[in-house]
Scaffold this active site. Structure first.
Site, PDB file in Angstrom:
ATOM      1  N   LYS A 129       9.025 -26.227 -71.053  1.00  0.00           N
ATOM      2  CA  LYS A 129       8.182 -27.403 -70.867  1.00  0.00           C
ATOM      3  C   LYS A 129       6.912 -26.971 -70.156  1.00  0.00           C
ATOM      4  CE  LYS A 129      11.319 -30.387 -72.399  1.00  0.00           C
ATOM      5  NZ  LYS A 129      11.128 -31.263 -73.572  1.00  0.00           N
ATOM      6  N   LYS A 131      14.939 -21.790 -75.270  1.00  0.00           N
ATOM      7  CA  LYS A 131      14.396 -22.039 -76.595  1.00  0.00           C
ATOM      8  C   LYS A 131      13.023 -22.683 -76.509  1.00  0.00           C
ATOM      9  CE  LYS A 131      15.919 -26.766 -77.688  1.00  0.00           C
ATOM     10  NZ  LYS A 131      14.553 -27.238 -78.044  1.00  0.00           N
ATOM     11  N   ASP A 179      10.507 -25.738 -77.453  1.00  0.00           N
ATOM     12  CA  ASP A 179      10.645 -27.155 -77.748  1.00  0.00           C
ATOM     13  C   ASP A 179      10.454 -27.349 -79.252  1.00  0.00           C
ATOM     14  OD1 ASP A 179      10.646 -29.951 -76.193  1.00  0.00           O
ATOM     15  OD2 ASP A 179       9.353 -30.115 -77.955  1.00  0.00           O
ATOM     16  N   GLU A 180      11.060 -28.419 -79.774  1.00  0.00           N
ATOM     17  CA  GLU A 180      10.965 -28.664 -81.216  1.00  0.00           C
ATOM     18  C   GLU A 180       9.541 -28.985 -81.663  1.00  0.00           C
ATOM     19  OE1 GLU A 180      11.980 -32.660 -79.344  1.00  0.00           O
ATOM     20  OE2 GLU A 180      12.523 -30.559 -79.060  1.00  0.00           O
ATOM     21  N   HIS A 224      18.226 -28.234 -84.727  1.00  0.00           N
ATOM     22  CA  HIS A 224      17.706 -29.358 -83.932  1.00  0.00           C
ATOM     23  C   HIS A 224      17.637 -30.606 -84.802  1.00  0.00           C
ATOM     24  CE1 HIS A 224      15.238 -31.761 -81.261  1.00  0.00           C
ATOM     25  NE2 HIS A 224      15.325 -30.826 -80.339  1.00  0.00           N
TER      26      HIS A 224
END
Length: 426
Positions: free
Chosen positions: A165, A191, A193-194, A280
């Site tokens: 983030k 990971k 973020d999408e 996701h």
């Protein structure tokens, strides 16, 4: 019943074990409507696909390729005319010949959830039962729960996943700094973020190189090996190329938003690369939000990602602000985890509002074979990202030891501060 009409129906005992996909739908109709005619029309329309006789349709074709109606059940079950309302709910089960579509999720969905206007059916697909012959054709998860555990080197507890983030806007160098600070804490996986794909300001391959360097720096200090999962979501041709290049650059796992990229693209990715895949759900909610159309959440978020080859799959819970009911949430996890012939189980990834105060709830409901995905609770910890990751691990260790997270927070400053900031669900 006319002979041709009779051929449209089959009992469960005679259809099971044959090469048919059993698709169950829910629909509502006026109480005086002919539901049997509607069901047979759908079975024909979604298979040989014509509502009138046309040249070329032979008896052999009907026998081999036409769907059949297996069940028509009223909900609630009403047998007396004096008990009927204006509308009636039905569960309809259609047997769809697998020879028509094979182990292709796109064609399986086009057949089972097509809702072609010519069939005039507004129905919600609520269940799919696969014969062994079809299940064997799907690659499914190549690594599954055990393979991911072997990759990370953790065999007994839930894994901790963090997503970088802010979601987007970071250069690889800026993201690597956050990665390093987070990797100093007790996190197993980090990971993208999408919302961060392969933009010009942060190409995937550049992120892989920068983040792996940050992971190595953190490993020198902590001895822990944190796995980075880049997001390779894109149109199919670019996605596969990016995934290959990411793996060549050192990525040991990748992420795809399967609903926006397509379930078939997930299948292609699983058959192309030899690393675990995190699936996701971004973009999947329109599949199941309609009460009378689309498909059920356990299918959209559970069965189909599993068939497509996800090794880990993010799942929606009732506790993160989205109004998913508890039953579909638990059934989704079952679709991911319960034994299924020929298809490995998938690691459920719990995300959305996850923080140390929710760990006890999730572990009591789902057990240890889960990945706890915490974003803001790690980056937003009052003492920094490393403390946020440590707090998640301390909460997990407390539950594994049969202790209350709140009690453990009194002994561990990082956990105690997290509970003060985010609260507790128990």
């Amino acid at each position: 019943m006319p002979a041709d009409m009779s051929a449209m129906f089959s009992l469960s005992e005679t259809i099971r074990g044959e090469d048919y996909l059993l698709a169950t739908f829910y629909l509502q109709m006026p109480a005086d409507a002919d539901v049997l005619a509607k069901a047979t029309g759908y079975a024909v329309g979604q298979t040989i696909g014509t509502w009138i006789e046309v040249p070329g349709v032979t008896d052999e074709m009907r026998q081999r390729h036409r769907g059949r109606v297996v069940k028509v059940l009223e909900a609630p079950p009403v047998d007396l005319a004096t008990q009927t309302a204006e509308t009636t709910g039905y569960f309809i089960q259609i047997a769809l010949p697998t020879v028509n579509f094979g182990p292709s999720i796109p064609m399986m969905l086009a057949t089972s959830i097509g809702n072609d206007v010519s069939t005039s059916v507004q129905a919600k697909l609520v269940d799919l039962e696969l014969p062994d012959s079809l299940a064997q054709g799907f690659v499914g998860p190549r690594f599954g729960i055990q393979g991911v555990r072997d990759l990370v080197g953790v065999q007994d507890r839930p894994l901790v996943l963090n997503m970088i983030k802010p979601c987007t806007g970071l250069t690889p160098e800026q993201g690597a700094k956050i990665f390093y600070e987070t990797a100093l804490g007790g996190v197993d996986l980090i990971k993208d973020d999408e919302l961060l794909g392969n933009p010009t300001f942060s190409p995937v391959v550049d992120r892989v190189k920068a983040y792996l360097a940050a992971a190595e720096r953190a490993k020198q200090e902590t001895g822990r090996d944190v796995v980075y999962i880049p997001n390779v979501t894109d149109r199919p041709d670019k996605l596969l190329d990016t995934a290959r290049r990411a793996v060549d650059a050192g990525a040991r796992a990748v992420m795809i938003a399967y609903a926006s990229a397509g379930y078939g693209t997930l299948q292609a990715l699983a058959e192309t690369i030899d690393v675990p895949i995190l699936a996701h759900y971004a973009g999947a909610t329109p599949y199941f939000e309609g009460a009378g159309t689309g498909m059920s959440a356990p299918l959209a978020l559970g069965l189909l990602p599993r068939l497509g080859g996800a090794d880990m799959a993010l799942t929606i819970t009732p506790y993160g602000g989205y109004p998913l009911r508890r039953l579909p949430y638990l059934k989704t996890v079952q679709e991911l985890q319960l034994p299924r012939p020929h298809i490995k189980p998938v690691f459920p990834v719990v995300g959305g509002g996850v923080h140390p105060g929710t760990v006890e709830t999730y572990m009591k409901e789902l057990g240890p074979d889960i990945v706890l995905g915490a974003g803001g609770a790690i980056q937003g910890h009052p003492d920094g990202a490393a403390a946020g990751a440590d707090a998640m691990r301390q909460a997990i260790d407390a539950v594994m030891a049969g202790r209350s997270v709140v009690d453990a927070g009194a002994e561990h400053p990082a956990l105690g501060r997290a509970l003060e900031r985010f609260g507790s669900s128990v």
